[in-house]
Design an enzyme around this catalytic site. Structure first.
Site, short mmCIF file in Angstrom:
data_model
loop_
_atom_site.label_atom_id
_atom_site.label_comp_id
_atom_site.label_asym_id
_atom_site.label_seq_id
_atom_site.Cartn_x
_atom_site.Cartn_y
_atom_site.Cartn_z
N LEU A 51 0.82 -1.22 0.00
CA LEU A 51 0.00 0.00 0.00
C LEU A 51 0.85 1.27 0.00
CD1 LEU A 51 -2.71 -1.18 2.57
CD2 LEU A 51 -2.68 -1.44 0.09
N HIS A 78 -3.46 4.34 -2.13
CA HIS A 78 -4.42 3.41 -1.52
C HIS A 78 -5.03 4.01 -0.26
CE1 HIS A 78 -1.70 0.26 -3.49
NE2 HIS A 78 -2.90 -0.07 -3.94
N GLY A 98 -9.30 3.52 -7.91
CA GLY A 98 -8.50 4.66 -8.39
C GLY A 98 -8.64 4.85 -9.89
N ILE A 99 -8.65 6.12 -10.29
CA ILE A 99 -8.75 6.46 -11.73
C ILE A 99 -7.44 6.11 -12.46
CG2 ILE A 99 -8.97 8.42 -13.34
CD1 ILE A 99 -10.88 9.70 -11.37
N GLN A 144 -9.57 -0.51 -15.83
CA GLN A 144 -10.14 -1.38 -14.79
C GLN A 144 -11.41 -0.77 -14.21
OE1 GLN A 144 -7.88 -3.64 -11.65
NE2 GLN A 144 -8.37 -1.86 -10.40
O1 PAF Z 1 -6.26 -2.74 -8.73
C1 PAF Z 1 -5.93 -3.76 -8.08
O2 PAF Z 1 -5.14 -3.70 -7.13
C2 PAF Z 1 -6.52 -5.11 -8.48
O3 PAF Z 1 -6.68 -5.21 -9.85
C3 PAF Z 1 -7.84 -5.43 -7.75
C4 PAF Z 1 -8.93 -4.45 -8.10
C5 PAF Z 1 -7.59 -5.43 -6.24
C6 PAF Z 1 -8.31 -6.84 -8.15
O4 PAF Z 1 -7.38 -7.81 -7.84
#
Ligand code: PAF
Length: 283
Positions: free
Chosen positions: A33, A37, A149-150, A155
């Site tokens: 982290l 995060h 997060g952007i 994703q």
């Molecule tokens: O962004 C991440 O850290 C990963 O892709 C997630 C969303 C935790 C899924 O494993």
């Protein structure tokens, strides 16, 4: 902060909060982290009674030649940071808890078209691994809100779409990109960047911002802008994966009359793959 290793343990405690009508905010992570995060945890705390974070380095989203085994695992310092940020519960399962029937026979969640482009083109299967694990985590935690997060723009867009398509009762909230002093987007993979490369990696953000400025000034020659950006990345000694001007929602190449545009880029250093993006709205 209480740590849970099992689905049932976490479910039992969260059921009590849900029965008391407390809202649950969720931040899924793969650990290691950083301040980006922790900002997600803080954001989740502002709008929810309880905050749950998960740490799981999800093998299903890593390709065969990718960095699953060397991905930094920093459990003790992660726990300390989460405590300080005010996280209530950490879900820290092992592989057998998340994939009790093994990876090969695990049922999958597929989100077509948006996952074949950009990072999905060079990381086949990656987003299928992400959507599968995130939907499992949503089923385990059953959060009211989940924060993403952007920085991982594709994703975020894919998870929004999956949540909408599958009618999952979770509000997906984007969180701003956290950057180092020179503009590099924070990422757990930044620890792979060598000292020699470090002063030059800001080129990725610079080329994306330059394209954004050009488009705002009326230059809609997207292909030429993308090619010039890639040349500049290569000039700095990196390998450009893609630089693409995309429709912010569909992630398909932008049309000249699109108003919501996101410029996304990915490049390889010697041992890291870095991504970044810039979004603009045209009048
Ligand atoms: O962004 C991440 O850290 C990963 O892709 C997630 C969303 C935790 C899924 O494993």
């Amino acid at each position: 902060m209480q740590v849970f290793h099992t689905v049932n343990g976490l479910r039992d405690i969260l059921r009590k909060h849900r029965n008391s009508e407390q809202s649950i905010g969720f931040v899924p992570t793969m650990g290691n982290l950083h301040d980006g995060h922790l900002a997600l945890i803080k954001q989740a705390k502002e709008t929810n009674d309880i905050v749950v974070c998960s740490i799981f380095v999800n093998a299903l989203q890593f390709g065969l030649n990718e960095d699953w085994d060397k991905y930094p695992r920093t459990y003790d310092s992660d726990c300390k940071k989460l405590e300080e940020a005010g996280c209530n519960y950490l879900f820290y399962p092992d592989d057998s808890e998340m994939y009790p029937n093994g990876l090969d026979t695990q049922s999958r969640v597929i989100c077509p078209t948006m996952t074949d482009v950009l990072c999905g083109a060079s990381r086949p299967g990656h987003f299928e691994g992400v959507t599968t694990v995130v939907s499992k985590l949503f089923n385990i935690v059953q959060p009211d809100e989940a924060i993403f997060g952007i920085k991982d723009y594709q994703q975020l867009a894919v998870i929004k779409r999956m949540t909408e398509d599958l009618c999952l009762p979770v509000k997906i909230t984007p969180a701003p990109i956290h950057r180092e002093a020179d503009g590099l987007a924070m990422s757990s993979r930044n620890s792979y960047i060598t000292e020699d490369e470090r002063p030059k990696v800001k080129v990725l953000k610079e080329v994306l911002e330059l394209i954004a400025q050009q488009i705002k000034a009326g230059n809609l020659g997207f292909i030429k802008l993308e090619l010039e950006a890639k040349k500049r990345i290569e000039f700095e000694g990196f390998k450009a994966d893609y630089v693409t001007v995309s429709n912010s929602k569909t992630l398909q190449p932008a049309a000249v009359d699109d108003r919501q545009i996101t410029i996304l880029g990915a490049m390889y250093t010697e041992s890291a793959r870095l991504i970044d993006n810039v979004s603009i709205t045209l009048d």
